[in-house]
Design an enzyme around this catalytic site. Sequence first.
Site, PDB file in Angstrom:
ATOM      1  NE  ARG A 103      13.261  36.437  36.213  1.00  0.00           N
ATOM      2  CZ  ARG A 103      13.847  37.463  36.825  1.00  0.00           C
ATOM      3  NH1 ARG A 103      14.610  37.255  37.885  1.00  0.00           N
ATOM      4  NH2 ARG A 103      13.681  38.696  36.393  1.00  0.00           N
ATOM      5  CG  HIS A 130      14.391  41.238  31.821  1.00  0.00           C
ATOM      6  ND1 HIS A 130      13.099  40.949  32.213  1.00  0.00           N
ATOM      7  CD2 HIS A 130      15.058  41.592  32.963  1.00  0.00           C
ATOM      8  CE1 HIS A 130      12.993  41.115  33.523  1.00  0.00           C
ATOM      9  NE2 HIS A 130      14.160  41.508  33.993  1.00  0.00           N
ATOM     10  CD  GLN A 133      14.609  45.851  34.321  1.00  0.00           C
ATOM     11  OE1 GLN A 133      14.399  44.960  35.121  1.00  0.00           O
ATOM     12  NE2 GLN A 133      14.653  47.121  34.672  1.00  0.00           N
ATOM     13  CG  ASP A 222      22.128  43.183  33.509  1.00  0.00           C
ATOM     14  OD1 ASP A 222      22.076  43.012  34.746  1.00  0.00           O
ATOM     15  OD2 ASP A 222      21.617  42.389  32.697  1.00  0.00           O
ATOM     16  CB  CYS A 262      17.790  45.646  34.963  1.00  0.00           C
ATOM     17  SG  CYS A 262      19.197  44.530  34.912  1.00  0.00           S
ATOM     18  NE  ARG A 290      10.367  44.628  35.649  1.00  0.00           N
ATOM     19  CZ  ARG A 290      10.987  43.510  35.997  1.00  0.00           C
ATOM     20  NH1 ARG A 290      12.217  43.555  36.445  1.00  0.00           N
ATOM     21  NH2 ARG A 290      10.413  42.329  35.845  1.00  0.00           N
TER      22      ARG A 290
HETATM   23  N1  NVA Z   1      20.963  39.834  32.788  1.00  0.00           N
HETATM   24  C1  NVA Z   1      20.491  39.535  34.115  1.00  0.00           C
HETATM   25  C2  NVA Z   1      19.267  40.323  34.423  1.00  0.00           C
HETATM   26  C3  NVA Z   1      18.718  40.131  35.811  1.00  0.00           C
HETATM   27  C4  NVA Z   1      17.472  40.910  36.059  1.00  0.00           C
HETATM   28  C5  NVA Z   1      20.238  38.045  34.237  1.00  0.00           C
HETATM   29  O1  NVA Z   1      19.683  37.471  33.298  1.00  0.00           O
HETATM   30  O2  NVA Z   1      20.601  37.458  35.254  1.00  0.00           O
HETATM   31  N1   CP Z   2      15.443  43.363  37.363  1.00  0.00           N
HETATM   32  C1   CP Z   2      14.910  42.181  37.693  1.00  0.00           C
HETATM   33  O1   CP Z   2      14.291  41.484  36.882  1.00  0.00           O
HETATM   34  O2   CP Z   2      15.078  41.834  39.001  1.00  0.00           O
HETATM   35  P1   CP Z   2      14.827  40.406  39.662  1.00  0.00           P
HETATM   36  O3   CP Z   2      15.789  39.449  39.020  1.00  0.00           O
HETATM   37  O4   CP Z   2      15.082  40.597  41.126  1.00  0.00           O
HETATM   38  O5   CP Z   2      13.404  39.999  39.372  1.00  0.00           O
END
Ligand code: NVA
Ligand code: CP
Length: 303
Positions: A103, A130, A133, A222, A262, A290
């Site tokens: 990540r 993502h 997801q 989101d 998400c 997930r």
């Molecule tokens: N768009 C959000 C998704 C989190 C799972 C982010 O990137 O923070």
């Molecule tokens: N939806 C998602 O990716 O959650 P986290 O940021 O908690 O991993």
Amino acid sequence: MNKHFLSIAELTKDEIYEIFDLTKELKAKQKKGESHHLLKGKTLAMVFAKPSARTRISFESGMFQLGGHALYLSPNDIGLGTREAVKDVARVLSRYNDGIMARLFGHNDIIELAEYSSVPVINGLTDLLHPCQIMADTFTILEHRKTLDNLKVAFIGDGNNVANSWINFASRVPMTLALGVPDGFDPNPDILKNARQTGISSILVLHDPREAVKDADVVYTDVWASMGQEAEATKRKQLFKPFQVNDALMKHARPDTFFMHCLPAHRNEEVTDSVIESPNSIVFDEAENRMHVQKAIMVKLMA
Ligand code: NVA
Ligand code: CP
């Protein structure tokens, strides 16, 4: 299948459905308590440059259920690109592990990680995409709706990483994807252009959320400020207000329209308590899936 899983655009429609089939099988085994140690003795290095609950826990638990082990490497451990060059981290982790999940901020970093890694790399979110997801989201829709035929999804909010992965999905599986985003917050133009060029789906970018949710099977939202955009959060709160998913907006959809997010959700910002707690909300099925879908992806890449 490709060696790595960085984007849904790398999959064919058949490969997407193969992942769904395996997800269904593994989920059923898990529910029945049947052992499915398909990655026995294998390890997954999980590199996090950003926080996470679902991604970390679902990969870690999923790997354990598959008979393997996952290592959590926090933002302080690796220092990808700061303490050590991305290409060196890739080669070192490849010597110890059978797979890497990362990540990261810049999408180019995960591309470089994959380029130098001799083991499969899985994208657990970048600023651009993502993919895990949206694989979990669409599997959840399939469970609830039995089919993805004639699906309309309305994505309301920021044209962010989650929105971009929805567009990639729509470039492989036919659907109507209506993105209701504030002016100036459109999704990535290249991803949009490539997806539209395939002619597979109808992908609309609208600036009126009510128009976007009309006849939708799913209303999805989101956060308004993603990880890394915290400094813009206050400004965005004002700009995005008309895009809040609330009861009034849901009335422009259908009585049976599902609500998805998400997570983590900023309650009463992008979605009201009333919508996320409504019977139409399937956010926790989505979160659970997930794990099941990522187990299938890991088995496909690492077994
Ligand atoms: N768009 C959000 C998704 C989190 C799972 C982010 O990137 O923070
Ligand atoms: N939806 C998602 O990716 O959650 P986290 O940021 O908690 O991993």
